[in-house]
Scaffold this active site. Structure first.
Site, PDB file in Angstrom:
ATOM      1  N   ASP A   8       0.863  -1.165   0.000  1.00  0.00           N
ATOM      2  CA  ASP A   8       0.000   0.000   0.000  1.00  0.00           C
ATOM      3  C   ASP A   8       0.914   1.235   0.000  1.00  0.00           C
ATOM      4  O   ASP A   8       2.099   1.133   0.320  1.00  0.00           O
ATOM      5  CB  ASP A   8      -0.882  -0.039   1.254  1.00  0.00           C
ATOM      6  CG  ASP A   8      -1.733   1.196   1.413  1.00  0.00           C
ATOM      7  OD1 ASP A   8      -2.366   1.617   0.435  1.00  0.00           O
ATOM      8  OD2 ASP A   8      -1.759   1.741   2.537  1.00  0.00           O
ATOM      9  N   ASP A  10      -0.157   5.061   0.988  1.00  0.00           N
ATOM     10  CA  ASP A  10      -0.407   5.983   2.109  1.00  0.00           C
ATOM     11  C   ASP A  10      -0.406   5.217   3.433  1.00  0.00           C
ATOM     12  O   ASP A  10      -1.196   4.292   3.627  1.00  0.00           O
ATOM     13  CB  ASP A  10      -1.758   6.669   1.934  1.00  0.00           C
ATOM     14  CG  ASP A  10      -1.836   7.509   0.680  1.00  0.00           C
ATOM     15  OD1 ASP A  10      -1.949   8.728   0.807  1.00  0.00           O
ATOM     16  OD2 ASP A  10      -1.784   6.946  -0.437  1.00  0.00           O
TER      17      ASP A  10
END
Length: 215
Positions: A8, A10
């Site tokens: 991922d 953020d």
């Protein structure tokens, strides 16, 4: 045998909360509302524009002004997206070691490509990603498995040979449902109300280089 590590963006690779929070506070000020502190913003930084607006202004997507506020947020974020965003400590150390081991790495994020395409080249990754999948690349975002399978196809690695790292329940769901190993990162944007013990996961780590002990 692990052949690829997918992340991922953020709250996992990059600390984007300061710039997301800056965009939120810009919109709040413009509408006469009090700004939110970074402590208030950080747990919602992975929830996108909708989650931040609901936290900051109590504005759910069905609110008649939501579209206007959301666009104002996105416009401002498009200007400040790289002002304060940095990689988390240890990310590049991990990427260098993965490269030494011959492991590919890539990004699967729900952030729209209009931001991902600009931000990723500015982050200073020690090793460039083999694939970047944005939230709108496949028409569906996590927790859909479509972005996960698309990333695998792009790098030529089957899901069962991939490990995915993220900081949200949707990350764990997408990874496990796609057949990957799921690793929860404790440095991410977790809230005190998140029931992380109930999330589907194979492991959780406190620092990026902790991954090296389990792959």
């Amino acid at each position: 045998m692990t052949q690829a590590i997918l992340f991922d963006l953020d709250g996992t690779l990059a600390d984007t909360a300061p710039d997301l929070g800056g965009a939120l506070n810009f919109v709040l000020r413009a509408n006469g509302l009090a700004e939110k502190s970074m402590d208030e913003i950080r747990p919602f930084a992975s929830h996108g524009a909708n989650g931040l607006l609901e936290m900051g202004a109590g504005m759910a997507p069905e609110h008649p002004n939501h579209a206007q506020w959301r666009q104002a947020f996105l416009d401002r974020y498009g200007e400040c997206y790289a002002d304060e965003t940095v990689l988390f400590d240890g990310v590049n150390d991990l990427l260098r070691e993965l490269d030494k081991r011959g492991l590919a790495w890539g990004i699967i994020t729900n952030k729209p490509a209009q931001f991902t395409d600009k931000l990723v080249p500015k982050l200073g990754f020690a090793v460039p990603p083999a694939v970047v999948v944005s939230g709108d690349t496949c028409g569906e975002a996590k927790p859909s498995i479509k972005p996960m399978l698309y990333a695998c196809a792009q790098i030529g690695v089957k899901p069962e040979y991939c490990v995915y790292l993220g900081d949200a329940e949707r990350d764990m769901q997408a990874a496990k449902n796609a057949g990957m190993k799921a690793v929860l990162v404790n440095w991410g944007y977790l809230s005190e109300t998140d029931d992380t013990e109930a999330w589907l996961q194979d492991a959780r780590i406190d620092a990026p280089t902790d991954l090296l002990a389990i792959v």
